[in-house]
Design a protein around this motif. Sequence first.
Motif, PDB file in Angstrom:
ATOM      1  N   GLY A   1      -6.972  17.168   1.939  1.00 44.68           N
ATOM      2  CA  GLY A   1      -7.960  16.155   1.576  1.00 44.68           C
ATOM      3  C   GLY A   1      -7.401  14.764   1.743  1.00 44.68           C
ATOM      4  O   GLY A   1      -8.097  13.851   2.217  1.00 44.68           O
ATOM      5  N   GLU A   2      -6.131  14.555   1.364  1.00 42.56           N
ATOM      6  CA  GLU A   2      -5.512  13.233   1.463  1.00 42.56           C
ATOM      7  C   GLU A   2      -5.464  12.755   2.917  1.00 42.56           C
ATOM      8  O   GLU A   2      -5.844  11.623   3.222  1.00 42.56           O
ATOM      9  CB  GLU A   2      -4.091  13.264   0.894  1.00 42.56           C
ATOM     10  CG  GLU A   2      -4.022  13.418  -0.613  1.00 42.56           C
ATOM     11  CD  GLU A   2      -4.045  14.858  -1.079  1.00 42.56           C
ATOM     12  OE1 GLU A   2      -3.645  15.108  -2.221  1.00 42.56           O
ATOM     13  OE2 GLU A   2      -4.476  15.740  -0.294  1.00 42.56           O
ATOM     14  N   PHE A   3      -5.000  13.644   3.823  1.00 45.00           N
ATOM     15  CA  PHE A   3      -4.901  13.220   5.218  1.00 45.00           C
ATOM     16  C   PHE A   3      -6.285  13.059   5.834  1.00 45.00           C
ATOM     17  O   PHE A   3      -6.512  12.137   6.632  1.00 45.00           O
ATOM     18  CB  PHE A   3      -4.090  14.226   6.044  1.00 45.00           C
ATOM     19  CG  PHE A   3      -3.887  13.771   7.467  1.00 45.00           C
ATOM     20  CD1 PHE A   3      -2.874  12.875   7.781  1.00 45.00           C
ATOM     21  CD2 PHE A   3      -4.740  14.192   8.486  1.00 45.00           C
ATOM     22  CE1 PHE A   3      -2.706  12.422   9.090  1.00 45.00           C
ATOM     23  CE2 PHE A   3      -4.584  13.742   9.786  1.00 45.00           C
ATOM     24  CZ  PHE A   3      -3.555  12.851  10.089  1.00 45.00           C
ATOM     25  N   ALA A   4      -7.211  13.924   5.475  1.00 44.49           N
ATOM     26  CA  ALA A   4      -8.568  13.835   6.031  1.00 44.49           C
ATOM     27  C   ALA A   4      -9.207  12.513   5.662  1.00 44.49           C
ATOM     28  O   ALA A   4      -9.849  11.865   6.495  1.00 44.49           O
ATOM     29  CB  ALA A   4      -9.411  15.002   5.533  1.00 44.49           C
ATOM     30  N   VAL A   5      -9.030  12.091   4.404  1.00 39.67           N
ATOM     31  CA  VAL A   5      -9.575  10.806   3.976  1.00 39.67           C
ATOM     32  C   VAL A   5      -8.890   9.666   4.735  1.00 39.67           C
ATOM     33  O   VAL A   5      -9.543   8.759   5.261  1.00 39.67           O
ATOM     34  CB  VAL A   5      -9.410  10.618   2.461  1.00 39.67           C
ATOM     35  CG1 VAL A   5      -9.699   9.179   2.043  1.00 39.67           C
ATOM     36  CG2 VAL A   5     -10.325  11.572   1.710  1.00 39.67           C
TER      37      VAL A   5
ATOM     38  N   ARG B   1      -3.992  12.183  -5.335  1.00 44.09           N
ATOM     39  CA  ARG B   1      -2.571  12.383  -5.646  1.00 44.09           C
ATOM     40  C   ARG B   1      -2.300  12.383  -7.144  1.00 44.09           C
ATOM     41  O   ARG B   1      -1.196  12.710  -7.578  1.00 44.09           O
ATOM     42  CB  ARG B   1      -1.740  11.279  -4.987  1.00 44.09           C
ATOM     43  CG  ARG B   1      -1.614  11.410  -3.478  1.00 44.09           C
ATOM     44  CD  ARG B   1      -0.964  10.156  -2.870  1.00 44.09           C
ATOM     45  NE  ARG B   1      -0.546  10.383  -1.493  1.00 44.09           N
ATOM     46  CZ  ARG B   1      -0.144   9.418  -0.662  1.00 44.09           C
ATOM     47  NH1 ARG B   1      -0.137   8.158  -1.092  1.00 44.09           N
ATOM     48  NH2 ARG B   1       0.233   9.710   0.568  1.00 44.09           N
ATOM     49  N   GLY B   2      -3.295  11.938  -7.918  1.00 46.33           N
ATOM     50  CA  GLY B   2      -3.100  11.872  -9.356  1.00 46.33           C
ATOM     51  C   GLY B   2      -2.208  10.734  -9.794  1.00 46.33           C
ATOM     52  O   GLY B   2      -1.536  10.802 -10.825  1.00 46.33           O
ATOM     53  N   VAL B   3      -2.223   9.636  -9.024  1.00 44.51           N
ATOM     54  CA  VAL B   3      -1.408   8.464  -9.366  1.00 44.51           C
ATOM     55  C   VAL B   3      -2.335   7.253  -9.502  1.00 44.51           C
ATOM     56  O   VAL B   3      -3.469   7.273  -9.023  1.00 44.51           O
ATOM     57  CB  VAL B   3      -0.339   8.192  -8.281  1.00 44.51           C
ATOM     58  CG1 VAL B   3       0.584   9.386  -8.131  1.00 44.51           C
ATOM     59  CG2 VAL B   3      -0.997   7.863  -6.932  1.00 44.51           C
ATOM     60  N   PRO B   4      -1.873   6.178 -10.173  1.00 42.00           N
ATOM     61  CA  PRO B   4      -2.721   4.990 -10.308  1.00 42.00           C
ATOM     62  C   PRO B   4      -3.033   4.372  -8.948  1.00 42.00           C
ATOM     63  O   PRO B   4      -2.210   4.396  -8.029  1.00 42.00           O
ATOM     64  CB  PRO B   4      -1.864   4.032 -11.157  1.00 42.00           C
ATOM     65  CG  PRO B   4      -0.871   4.920 -11.840  1.00 42.00           C
ATOM     66  CD  PRO B   4      -0.601   6.042 -10.891  1.00 42.00           C
TER      67      PRO B   4
ATOM     68  N   ALA C   1     -10.290   3.756   0.690  1.00 40.05           N
ATOM     69  CA  ALA C   1      -9.456   4.886   1.085  1.00 40.05           C
ATOM     70  C   ALA C   1      -8.213   4.988   0.203  1.00 40.05           C
ATOM     71  O   ALA C   1      -7.838   6.087  -0.245  1.00 40.05           O
ATOM     72  CB  ALA C   1      -9.047   4.753   2.556  1.00 40.05           C
ATOM     73  N   GLN C   2      -7.565   3.844  -0.052  1.00 38.94           N
ATOM     74  CA  GLN C   2      -6.378   3.853  -0.911  1.00 38.94           C
ATOM     75  C   GLN C   2      -6.702   4.383  -2.299  1.00 38.94           C
ATOM     76  O   GLN C   2      -5.921   5.149  -2.889  1.00 38.94           O
ATOM     77  CB  GLN C   2      -5.815   2.430  -1.020  1.00 38.94           C
ATOM     78  CG  GLN C   2      -5.090   1.945   0.220  1.00 38.94           C
ATOM     79  CD  GLN C   2      -3.639   2.433   0.263  1.00 38.94           C
ATOM     80  OE1 GLN C   2      -2.963   2.483  -0.750  1.00 38.94           O
ATOM     81  NE2 GLN C   2      -3.199   2.820   1.440  1.00 38.94           N
ATOM     82  N   ARG C   3      -7.861   3.995  -2.821  1.00 38.69           N
ATOM     83  CA  ARG C   3      -8.239   4.432  -4.163  1.00 38.69           C
ATOM     84  C   ARG C   3      -8.554   5.926  -4.199  1.00 38.69           C
ATOM     85  O   ARG C   3      -8.204   6.633  -5.151  1.00 38.69           O
ATOM     86  CB  ARG C   3      -9.433   3.603  -4.658  1.00 38.69           C
ATOM     87  CG  ARG C   3      -9.081   2.151  -4.904  1.00 38.69           C
ATOM     88  CD  ARG C   3     -10.273   1.286  -5.300  1.00 38.69           C
ATOM     89  NE  ARG C   3      -9.845  -0.105  -5.404  1.00 38.69           N
ATOM     90  CZ  ARG C   3      -9.231  -0.625  -6.459  1.00 38.69           C
ATOM     91  NH1 ARG C   3      -9.018   0.116  -7.534  1.00 38.69           N
ATOM     92  NH2 ARG C   3      -8.854  -1.891  -6.464  1.00 38.69           N
ATOM     93  N   VAL C   4      -9.224   6.415  -3.169  1.00 40.53           N
ATOM     94  CA  VAL C   4      -9.543   7.846  -3.122  1.00 40.53           C
ATOM     95  C   VAL C   4      -8.266   8.681  -2.984  1.00 40.53           C
ATOM     96  O   VAL C   4      -8.077   9.691  -3.673  1.00 40.53           O
ATOM     97  CB  VAL C   4     -10.516   8.148  -1.964  1.00 40.53           C
ATOM     98  CG1 VAL C   4     -10.708   9.653  -1.804  1.00 40.53           C
ATOM     99  CG2 VAL C   4     -11.864   7.477  -2.213  1.00 40.53           C
ATOM    100  N   ILE C   5      -7.362   8.248  -2.124  1.00 44.78           N
ATOM    101  CA  ILE C   5      -6.108   8.988  -1.924  1.00 44.78           C
ATOM    102  C   ILE C   5      -5.272   8.969  -3.201  1.00 44.78           C
ATOM    103  O   ILE C   5      -4.670   9.987  -3.577  1.00 44.78           O
ATOM    104  CB  ILE C   5      -5.323   8.400  -0.730  1.00 44.78           C
ATOM    105  CG1 ILE C   5      -6.085   8.670   0.577  1.00 44.78           C
ATOM    106  CG2 ILE C   5      -3.911   8.984  -0.661  1.00 44.78           C
ATOM    107  CD1 ILE C   5      -5.532   7.925   1.776  1.00 44.78           C
ATOM    108  N   ALA C   6      -5.229   7.823  -3.875  1.00 52.07           N
ATOM    109  CA  ALA C   6      -4.487   7.758  -5.151  1.00 52.07           C
ATOM    110  C   ALA C   6      -5.067   8.734  -6.162  1.00 52.07           C
ATOM    111  O   ALA C   6      -4.336   9.414  -6.887  1.00 52.07           O
ATOM    112  CB  ALA C   6      -4.530   6.328  -5.695  1.00 52.07           C
TER     113      ALA C   6
ATOM    114  N   PRO D   1       0.827  -1.206   0.000  1.00 54.06           N
ATOM    115  CA  PRO D   1       0.000   0.000   0.000  1.00 54.06           C
ATOM    116  C   PRO D   1       0.865   1.261   0.000  1.00 54.06           C
ATOM    117  O   PRO D   1       1.990   1.267   0.520  1.00 54.06           O
ATOM    118  CB  PRO D   1      -0.799  -0.111   1.304  1.00 54.06           C
ATOM    119  CG  PRO D   1      -0.775  -1.562   1.636  1.00 54.06           C
ATOM    120  CD  PRO D   1       0.535  -2.093   1.139  1.00 54.06           C
ATOM    121  N   ALA D   2       0.346   2.311  -0.594  1.00 55.45           N
ATOM    122  CA  ALA D   2       1.075   3.583  -0.618  1.00 55.45           C
ATOM    123  C   ALA D   2       1.254   4.100   0.809  1.00 55.45           C
ATOM    124  O   ALA D   2       0.430   3.830   1.685  1.00 55.45           O
ATOM    125  CB  ALA D   2       0.309   4.602  -1.451  1.00 55.45           C
TER     126      ALA D   2
END
Length: 557
Positions: free
Chosen positions: A96-100, A137-140, A129-134, A24-25
């Motif tokens: 947004g990333e940390f909030a999620v 971040r604009g990454v796959p 959560a991983q998918r939303v954060i990705a 996981p990222a």
Amino acid sequence: MTELRGVGIGLGVAQGPVARMSEPAPPPDDAPSTLSADDEKARVADAVAAVARELEARGAQAGGAARDVLEAQAMMAEDPTLADEVNARIAQGKTGEFAVFDAFASFRDQLTALGGYLGERAADLDDVAQRVIARLRGVPAPGVPDPGHPFVLVAKDLAPADTALLDLDKVLALVTTDGGPTSHTAILAREKSIVAVVGAVAATGLKDGETVIVDAAAGVVTTDPTAAELERAQNRAADRAAAASAPITDGALADGTAIPLLANLGNPDGADDAVALGAEGVGLFRTEFLFLSSNQAPTVEQQRASYTKLLAAFPGKKVVVRVLDAGADKPLAFLNDAHEENPALGLRGIRALRASEDILREQLTALAEADAATDADLWVMAPMVATVEEAAYFTDLARDYGVKTAGVMVEVPSSALLADRILGHADFASIGTNDLTQYTMAADRLLGSVASFQDPWHPAVLRLIREVGEAGRTHGKPVGICGEAAADPLLAVVLVGLGATSLSMAPTALADVRATLLQHSLDDAREIAQAALAANDAASARTAAQEAASSNKETQQ
């Protein structure tokens, strides 16, 4: 050569090079946002919506049980309570990333503490959560690797979104270090006929590129195999493929004893595929799909339409429908959404339906009307029956509504031990081995830390199944198996030896079970069952059954 042991799914065997699932990222830093709160909230809302739509699209493409799981994930992603938690953190200046990350983690911990059905959703929530954060971040999004050649996928566990759309031309087999035989990964692997071994803890040491043999029948992953071992595995795979392409026949033992092989279904849309794979009817139709995605109970008309569609697919065949199995572990606002400290032991199944009897009465009305409009042989059963009084209550009520065949599920030890009295009221019993194992072993079937206890091969579980089988013989009433245990070919033989008169499973397991039953007579099955019963633990019971089965084959030759 090293053998790594886990729980095999089915009878398949495959070989190939390992490709590990990416880790996981890393979690986002808790740095203050440089955007306004409104901008951050808009970013998150867009990302969540995009992920939800992607999950729904994957579900529509995959179909079957995967669709139900992914649609539930999409609903989870857009849960208003979760959105409020995210927005509250953004209002405090978080990105947004940390909030999620933080809000989803908090929600996940709450679900894990609840256990049961909700505990199972915790891993799914991590994936969302991983998918939303990705996306933010604009990454796959993290997912299945693509080394450019066929491979054996090794992972801690797989998210439903990944399992549902595995490229079966590339993925030769699946090995996970976590999970058990009733995890989402195992259920979806069985549905898609993927060779899999789950819960192989030692697989953490496997390296990308090393060749392994994945033997689901034995529950073993072999590293550094010899050329001879690779050839034997290839021959076994070829033999199994030939057996799968043989003409479909009804389930039976070698001596001609009929053992109907039925399908477990969660939606009427799976009926055609089940018939194509040789299902002789339905041994478990779960009606939850009509209720879990609604804020209010479906109408009698809506239910009747779904039940009619199902029954019409099986003219003249037995179709066993389980009334709503929900309650505190699957909260429904219109049924029971009260917080409970231990929902697995709370107001669920028949208990919840008695507390909201109008829902049960409407469901029985719809089922009786669908039965009258079709030619199938409808059987209806109640979940989580624990007492003789509950069995009498349900069967009497069902018959009042015109249900001709009314039975109970045996999922708790009390109903197994009282099966001789329960079957004095019920027309049949169906054993749900997933929950029966959970309650017998006092081990949450969805909790990884006690996964080793969640094994239906345990002699304590087998003894309870024998009690129900003997009660069925005494009363001359059918005893079916509708838990995941029926999909284990050798265990299916044991279950028949213990008194099961029919077996219900994921449709893709039918071919393996059919072929294995044909290798043994009823006397053989009883001998193999006795060998398993004499063991002290699940592993020993499995080994004893394997040895007894091999001995019988040698005697026949």
